[in-house]
Design an enzyme around this catalytic site. Structure first.
Site, short mmCIF file in Angstrom:
data_model
loop_
_atom_site.label_atom_id
_atom_site.label_comp_id
_atom_site.label_asym_id
_atom_site.label_seq_id
_atom_site.Cartn_x
_atom_site.Cartn_y
_atom_site.Cartn_z
N SER A 32 57.91 -3.74 -8.55
CA SER A 32 57.96 -4.94 -9.38
C SER A 32 58.10 -4.51 -10.83
CB SER A 32 56.67 -5.75 -9.21
OG SER A 32 56.57 -6.78 -10.18
N TYR A 35 47.38 -6.73 -8.11
CA TYR A 35 48.79 -6.73 -7.73
C TYR A 35 49.58 -5.79 -8.63
CZ TYR A 35 53.59 -8.29 -7.01
OH TYR A 35 54.94 -8.32 -6.75
#
Length: 247
Positions: A138, A151
């Site tokens: 990400s 996350y």
């Protein structure tokens, strides 16, 4: 990585980036197996597509990964590409003592899951022709979204792990990192309709152009993620953290 002629396993294939990648790779004459926890969603992914199949998999369960590995290698012995895409994203408040269930589930799914599945398949892939492993990280691996700290941390860890994996497997298995920006998917509530996020179809089309390049880049970074990916190298990390989290 060859763009066509593969047998590809994609985790988290029941929705979002996983489903979109599955369809694009299938359109390029690859055999595609999607895996995930929800059989009804997986069935929707493969519906009407000859040469696609699905298998149920819980990447958070080591015993399930072992059983899954035995089954997929029996049913699809020509498997040569693994795309570790499954993940969860949950907001967390770090300002007071709390139940760590969300943090622990995020680590198990986003970090231990890919590590365990890669470990289970690496010996097979090392013997397969034109083998590749694609780990989905990400933009938040490089600039954290502070409302989703675990996350962001797991994606930073996946980036680091992928670098090490690439070095150790050099000459045997191609290792690629796919680095999405914020995408309109169902990963978090309201995300699919957030106009500030990149449209899923636009993202996947741009990513597939990069996947088709020869040689394939070690990092698949669409233009929009560059602001985060290169923030530290370009000396604007603190500004990027402030801008990202001002939202």
């Amino acid at each position: 990585m060859n763009a066509t002629g593969n047998t590809i396993l994609i985790t988290g294939g029941g929705s979002g980036i996983g489903r979109a990648l599955a369809h694009r790779f299938h359109d390029l004459s690859n055999r595609v197996i999607v895996a995930g926890r929800r059989p009804e969603a997986l069935d929707e992914t493969v519906a009407g597509r000859k040469g696609m199949a699905f298998l149920v998999l819980d990447v958070g369960d080591p015993a399930n990964i072992a059983a899954f590995t035995a089954r997929i290698l029996t049913e699809h012995p020509d498997l040569n590409v693994l795309i570790n895409n499954a993940g969860i994203m949950r907001a967390e408040d770090l300002t007071a003592e709390r139940d760590l269930a969300d943090a622990e589930a995020t680590i198990v799914t986003n970090l231990l899951g890919p590590i365990r599945l890669t470990n289970a398949l690496v010996s097979h892939l090392a013997r397969a022709p034109d083998a590749a492993i694609v780990n989905v990280s990400s933009g938040l691996a490089f600039v954290p979204l502070t409302s989703t700290p675990t996350y962001s941390a797991t994606k930073a860890a996946i980036h680091s792990y992928t670098v090490s994996l690439r070095q150790q497997l050099r000459g045997r298995i191609e290792v690629i990192e796919l680095v999405p920006p914020a995408i309109q998917t169902g990963l978090t509530p309201g995300q699919a309709n957030n106009s500030d996020y990149m449209q899923l179809g636009v993202f996947v089309e741009e990513a597939m152009v990069l996947f088709k390049q020869q040689p394939t880049p070690v990092e698949i970074c669409v233009d929009r993620v560059g602001f985060l990916r290169h923030a530290e190298a370009e000396g604007r990390f603190d500004r990027a953290v402030a801008m990202l989290n001002a939202r």
